[in-house]
Design a protein around this motif. Structure first.
Motif, PDB file in Angstrom:
ATOM      1  N   PRO A 108       0.811  -1.223   0.000  1.00 53.57           N
ATOM      2  CA  PRO A 108       0.000   0.000   0.000  1.00 53.57           C
ATOM      3  C   PRO A 108       0.846   1.276   0.000  1.00 53.57           C
ATOM      4  O   PRO A 108       0.503   2.260  -0.659  1.00 53.57           O
ATOM      5  CB  PRO A 108      -0.816  -0.122   1.297  1.00 53.57           C
ATOM      6  CG  PRO A 108      -0.959  -1.599   1.506  1.00 53.57           C
ATOM      7  CD  PRO A 108       0.345  -2.184   1.038  1.00 53.57           C
ATOM      8  N   LYS A 124      -8.223   6.140  -5.713  1.00 51.78           N
ATOM      9  CA  LYS A 124      -8.303   5.061  -4.739  1.00 51.78           C
ATOM     10  C   LYS A 124      -9.565   4.218  -4.906  1.00 51.78           C
ATOM     11  O   LYS A 124     -10.617   4.701  -5.299  1.00 51.78           O
ATOM     12  CB  LYS A 124      -8.222   5.629  -3.329  1.00 51.78           C
ATOM     13  CG  LYS A 124      -6.849   6.207  -2.993  1.00 51.78           C
ATOM     14  CD  LYS A 124      -6.795   6.737  -1.578  1.00 51.78           C
ATOM     15  CE  LYS A 124      -5.381   7.153  -1.193  1.00 51.78           C
ATOM     16  NZ  LYS A 124      -4.811   8.129  -2.103  1.00 51.78           N
ATOM     17  N   SER A 176     -12.294   1.296  -3.132  1.00 51.97           N
ATOM     18  CA  SER A 176     -12.937   1.046  -1.841  1.00 51.97           C
ATOM     19  C   SER A 176     -12.652  -0.362  -1.336  1.00 51.97           C
ATOM     20  O   SER A 176     -13.120  -0.749  -0.268  1.00 51.97           O
ATOM     21  CB  SER A 176     -14.456   1.238  -1.960  1.00 51.97           C
ATOM     22  OG  SER A 176     -14.989   0.337  -2.927  1.00 51.97           O
ATOM     23  N   THR A 177     -11.861  -1.139  -2.112  1.00 49.69           N
ATOM     24  CA  THR A 177     -11.531  -2.510  -1.714  1.00 49.69           C
ATOM     25  C   THR A 177     -10.093  -2.582  -1.222  1.00 49.69           C
ATOM     26  O   THR A 177      -9.318  -1.644  -1.375  1.00 49.69           O
ATOM     27  CB  THR A 177     -11.731  -3.491  -2.879  1.00 49.69           C
ATOM     28  OG1 THR A 177     -10.812  -3.159  -3.928  1.00 49.69           O
ATOM     29  CG2 THR A 177     -13.151  -3.415  -3.411  1.00 49.69           C
ATOM     30  N   HIS A 178      -9.740  -3.721  -0.623  1.00 52.64           N
ATOM     31  CA  HIS A 178      -8.403  -3.878  -0.056  1.00 52.64           C
ATOM     32  C   HIS A 178      -7.421  -4.540  -1.023  1.00 52.64           C
ATOM     33  O   HIS A 178      -6.261  -4.146  -1.101  1.00 52.64           O
ATOM     34  CB  HIS A 178      -8.475  -4.693   1.240  1.00 52.64           C
ATOM     35  CG  HIS A 178      -9.223  -4.008   2.335  1.00 52.64           C
ATOM     36  ND1 HIS A 178      -8.720  -2.917   3.009  1.00 52.64           N
ATOM     37  CD2 HIS A 178     -10.453  -4.239   2.864  1.00 52.64           C
ATOM     38  CE1 HIS A 178      -9.585  -2.506   3.913  1.00 52.64           C
ATOM     39  NE2 HIS A 178     -10.652  -3.291   3.853  1.00 52.64           N
ATOM     40  N   MET A 197      -6.270  -1.719  -4.938  1.00 52.58           N
ATOM     41  CA  MET A 197      -6.114  -0.472  -4.180  1.00 52.58           C
ATOM     42  C   MET A 197      -6.449   0.784  -4.969  1.00 52.58           C
ATOM     43  O   MET A 197      -6.747   1.825  -4.384  1.00 52.58           O
ATOM     44  CB  MET A 197      -4.679  -0.383  -3.640  1.00 52.58           C
ATOM     45  CG  MET A 197      -4.314  -1.526  -2.697  1.00 52.58           C
ATOM     46  SD  MET A 197      -2.652  -1.398  -1.987  1.00 52.58           S
ATOM     47  CE  MET A 197      -1.622  -1.663  -3.447  1.00 52.58           C
ATOM     48  N   ASN A 237      -2.646  -4.991  -3.854  1.00 49.53           N
ATOM     49  CA  ASN A 237      -1.912  -5.246  -2.623  1.00 49.53           C
ATOM     50  C   ASN A 237      -1.159  -6.564  -2.742  1.00 49.53           C
ATOM     51  O   ASN A 237      -1.755  -7.624  -2.922  1.00 49.53           O
ATOM     52  CB  ASN A 237      -2.897  -5.299  -1.450  1.00 49.53           C
ATOM     53  CG  ASN A 237      -2.205  -5.475  -0.112  1.00 49.53           C
ATOM     54  OD1 ASN A 237      -1.408  -6.374   0.087  1.00 49.53           O
ATOM     55  ND2 ASN A 237      -2.531  -4.586   0.818  1.00 49.53           N
ATOM     56  N   GLU A 263      -2.189  -9.486  -0.209  1.00 52.31           N
ATOM     57  CA  GLU A 263      -3.509 -10.058  -0.456  1.00 52.31           C
ATOM     58  C   GLU A 263      -3.561 -10.750  -1.815  1.00 52.31           C
ATOM     59  O   GLU A 263      -4.272 -11.747  -1.982  1.00 52.31           O
ATOM     60  CB  GLU A 263      -4.584  -8.966  -0.331  1.00 52.31           C
ATOM     61  CG  GLU A 263      -4.600  -8.340   1.062  1.00 52.31           C
ATOM     62  CD  GLU A 263      -5.911  -7.671   1.390  1.00 52.31           C
ATOM     63  OE1 GLU A 263      -6.898  -7.897   0.665  1.00 52.31           O
ATOM     64  OE2 GLU A 263      -5.953  -6.921   2.378  1.00 52.31           O
TER      65      GLU A 263
END
Length: 366
Positions: free
Chosen positions: A289, A298, A300-302, A305, A319, A322
């Motif tokens: 990140p 950006k 809204s998920t992890h 990114m 990421n 992940e």
């Protein structure tokens, strides 16, 4: 036999003669005048300093008038190192780099104090100069042989020491275990980006292989220092067709992939598109990140990114941790086992950084 073949055979004969003496425990050499300097070459991860001494020794054995202090390139160092010297190192399982001594030389006219002043670590470079000066000025009979034998004995010892760090594994397909060790390697032993690049390439390769997708993954054999321009590929890792058409481009990094990196990447992709009549306009950046540009749009998920659009190319940021976890979960049982075997084989390779080997050993000692 042509001149090049004759030269290469001569180099091989020189090295084989020297290593035979190096392995002969009854053959003694007096290291009094250079032991400290020689030992210093093995205190750095920049292997090119010791490799360039090997080149100089070979050059002087081929031509007694050769002087590396004033005419380093008179012995054609690139050709002899990347040809017969590298083959010799491979055959004897000695750690080496593809173009180590040439990267250290940096097109210098000679190995002198002016050259050393521009190299890092400078104290090691100065010891190279000291050894070269001794080689060129010593009146001791067979002094060049002595230096070569001393160097090769240290290289052999280094090979044996590194070999002891290797791990015998039972292939595992546990995605949680594989994620844990992958994350540890990326965080604690990135090795200038080589570790994450290898992990990503091995994951993709084994995913496609087990699924029989027909996709060829390239980039697993490259080091992170190989630029896209040098490799003539648009990214670190690519998914391609059998005949070389690139479908997807990945940049793998644990350093900031900011606007400066984006510009460099854009130039490489643009050049590739023009030279290959390709139409690549999307790049997947697999990173941490903190490596994303501040200007990124950006998400809204992890896992995903965000994105950054630069001219006609869009960069999608994923990421790395992940992504590794997600990819492992989507792989088959056999694919995960093969990934683990590939990773262990890479880390066991004689040329893989010692920091990676030590961490791998630690992870398997728990």
């Amino acid at each position: 036999m042509g001149k090049v073949d004759e030269r290469n055979q001569n180099v091989s004969n020189i090295l084989n003669s020297l290593i035979a003496k190096a392995k002969d425990t009854t053959y003694t050499v007096d290291e009094t005048s250079y032991k400290t300097s020689m030992d210093k070459l093995f205190t750095t991860d920049a292997w090119g300093f010791r490799e360039i001494i090997l080149v100089v020794v070979v050059g002087m054995k081929m031509d007694e008038s050769y002087k590396a202090s004033t005419g380093l390139y008179d012995c054609n160092p690139r050709a002899i190192y990347e040809g017969p010297i590298k083959e010799f190192l491979i055959e004897n399982n000695i750690p080496h780099r593809k173009s180590g001594p040439l990267n250290i030389a940096k097109a210098a006219k000679g190995l002198d104090n002016a050259w050393a002043a521009q190299r890092r670590p400078q104290d090691v470079a100065l010891k190279v100069v000291d050894i070269v000066n001794l080689l060129e000025n010593s009146q001791i009979p067979d002094f060049v042989d002595m230096i070569g034998i001393s160097l090769l004995r240290r290289l052999i010892a280094e090979s044996q020491r590194v070999e002891e760090l290797n791990v015998e594994i039972e292939p595992s397909s546990d995605p949680e275990w594989l994620y844990m060790i992958s994350r540890e390697l990326i965080v604690k032993a990135p090795d200038a980006g080589n570790t994450p690049q290898k992990i990503a390439a091995f994951l993709l390769k084994n995913y496609h292989s087990a699924m029989n997708t027909g996709i060829v993954v390239t980039g697993e054999k490259d080091r992170a220092s190989v630029t896209s321009t040098t490799s003539k590929k648009p990214g670190d890792v690519n998914e391609e067709s059998v005949d070389g058409n690139i479908y997807k481009v990945y940049e793998i990094t644990v350093k900031p992939f900011d606007l400066a990196r984006i510009r460099d990447s854009y130039d490489c992709v643009n050049t590739y598109n023009q030279n290959s009549n390709a139409d690549l306009h999307e790049i997947v950046v697999i990173c941490r990140p903190e490596d994303c540009p501040d200007e990124m749009k950006k998400s809204s998920t992890h896992l995903y990114m965000g994105s950054y659009e630069y001219q006609d190319i869009i960069y999608y940021y994923w990421n790395i941790y992940e992504w590794v976890c997600d990819t492992l979960q989507r792989m088959t049982f056999d694919a995960r086992s093969s990934f683990y075997e590939d990773l262990n084989a890479y880390i066991s390779d004689i040329n893989t950084a010692e920091t990676v080997k030590k961490l791998w050993l630690k992870l398997h000692s728990k």
